[in-house]
Design an enzyme around this catalytic site. Structure first.
Site, PDB file in Angstrom:
ATOM      1  N   CYS A  83      34.231  37.366  28.451  1.00 35.14           N
ATOM      2  CA  CYS A  83      33.476  37.264  29.712  1.00 35.14           C
ATOM      3  C   CYS A  83      33.657  35.913  30.413  1.00 35.14           C
ATOM      4  O   CYS A  83      33.317  35.786  31.590  1.00 35.14           O
ATOM      5  CB  CYS A  83      31.997  37.512  29.454  1.00 35.14           C
ATOM      6  SG  CYS A  83      31.640  39.130  28.777  1.00 35.14           S
ATOM      7  N   HIS A 318      28.464  43.180  36.274  1.00 33.15           N
ATOM      8  CA  HIS A 318      29.209  42.242  35.419  1.00 33.15           C
ATOM      9  C   HIS A 318      30.616  42.792  35.166  1.00 33.15           C
ATOM     10  O   HIS A 318      30.884  43.377  34.116  1.00 33.15           O
ATOM     11  CB  HIS A 318      28.429  42.071  34.114  1.00 33.15           C
ATOM     12  CG  HIS A 318      29.059  41.158  33.102  1.00 33.15           C
ATOM     13  ND1 HIS A 318      30.056  40.249  33.410  1.00 33.15           N
ATOM     14  CD2 HIS A 318      28.817  41.027  31.764  1.00 33.15           C
ATOM     15  CE1 HIS A 318      30.394  39.600  32.303  1.00 33.15           C
ATOM     16  NE2 HIS A 318      29.669  40.053  31.298  1.00 33.15           N
TER      17      HIS A 318
END
Length: 365
Positions: A83, A318
């Protein structure tokens, strides 16, 4: 040492998995952003650096640059720090400019969870340590740092309220490059009573747990990148610097607690630069889970008024490889709305227990 500055930043709308962007592969998502950022300065670009996490594999950055009709001389580099990948791309470009390796880079990330060929996630940690899914790891953080369900739900509600207010006031318009006739994030296509949804949500990852689908981020598609160059080159090209890259830090923690990883990165970064939490005007910390944000802000004693002031991933989404670049893009536009802001920080925690934080200074008019 050269000063590295960000002069442009753009993102696509953010779509849900199998949602409005489901027909676009990563290079099709990223190419319009690269094209927009490079208009008029195509020959100046040294490289394009993109983060990508869930495929399709290969050099997505090179493919995207070619799709965008950038000069063949722009090679392209694709990286994966889970991420943190999009923020790592910007961090790397900043150091390349500072070190004199080049004068002009496009850096960011892209993710298409809808078209990913991978049925399962990659391993975060070897078997002898343990390899919990991120949702279970969010529960571990909540338990260890005493983050209650109520605290998580309150923060999730705040994120949604901030995001909706920003959307309704048109504050996302400048950062979004319309794509396929889409000019707003998919979450804003339908108004819902989020407080009711948040309060009624069941534990998603652990029986009697506190982490739910409503106080966590979704699974998303999207792309985001910035144009970062030497301050000298920006002046030569009559491009206005908005953020100056100062420094960064990356740290590791136990893979069971990736949500707390930004804490050590932020602490070490600020200590090295002689700054305190009070001297940072804005923080963008990726909202993978509300437990993460509450744990980080409590440990660092960051006033919530300084954190993710326009909402974050819980509300908007996200898209893994792009999310770190979205944090920087949000800061890019927010410092223009808050002229008194000076120092700002983007930070993110990743699978495997990695924390990354980047310090920028707003460039005054």
């Amino acid at each position: 040492m050269n000063n590295a500055v960000i002069v442009k930043a753009k993102r696509t709308v953010i779509g849900k998995k199998d949602g409005v962007l489901k027909h676009l592969s990563p290079h099709k998502l990223a190419a319009p952003i690269l094209k927009q950022l490079s208009i008029g300065i195509e020959s100046e670009i040294n490289d394009c650096i993109l983060g990508n996490v869930v495929g399709p594999g290969g050099n997505v950055a090179r493919l995207s640059a070619l799709e965008a009709n950038l000069p063949l001389s722009v090679p392209g580099l694709t990286l994966d720090r889970q991420c943190s990948a999009g923020l790592e791309a910007i961090r790397l470009a900043g150091y390349l400019v500072q070190g004199g390796a080049g004068d002009c880079y496009i850096a960011g990330g892209v993710e298409s969870t809808s078209t990913s060929l991978f049925e399962k996630r990659a391993r975060f940690s070897p078997e002898h340590i343990g390899d919990p899914d991120m949702g279970i790891a969010a529960e571990f953080v909540a338990e260890k740092y005493r983050i209650s369900r109520e605290m998580q739900d309150q923060y999730a509600s705040l994120s949604y309220k901030r995001a909706w207010k920003s959307f309704e006031n048109g504050l996302f318009d400048k950062e979004i490059l319309p794509l396929s006739n889409l000019s707003s994030d998919e979450v804003f296509h339908q108004k819902r009573n989020m407080d009711r949804i948040i309060s009624r949500a069941k534990p998603a990852f652990q029986k009697n747990g506190t982490v739910t689908a409503a106080n966590s981020c979704g699974i998303n598609d999207g792309a985001c990148a910035v144009l970062i160059m030497s301050e000298k080159k920006a002046n030569e090209l009559s491009l206005k610097p908005i953020l100056r890259f100062i420094d960064s830090e990356v740290t590791g923690v136990h893979p069971f607690y990736p949500g707390i990883a930004p804490v050590s990165a932020i602490r070490q970064l600020l200590d090295r630069n002689g700054l305190s939490i009070e001297e940072i005007d804005l923080f963008e910390i990726n909202e993978a889970f509300a437990s993460k944000i509450m744990a980080c802000t409590n440990e660092l004693k960051i006033p919530i008024e300084k954190v993710n002031v326009r909402g974050g991933a819980i509300a908007i989404g996200h898209p893994y490889g792009a999310s770190g670049a979205m944090l920087v893009t949000r800061l890019f536009y927010e410092v223009q709305r808050q002229p008194k802001a000076r120092y700002v920080v983007a930070a993110i925690g990743s699978g495997g227990g990695i924390g990354l934080a980047v310090l920028f200074e707003a460039v005054p008019d």
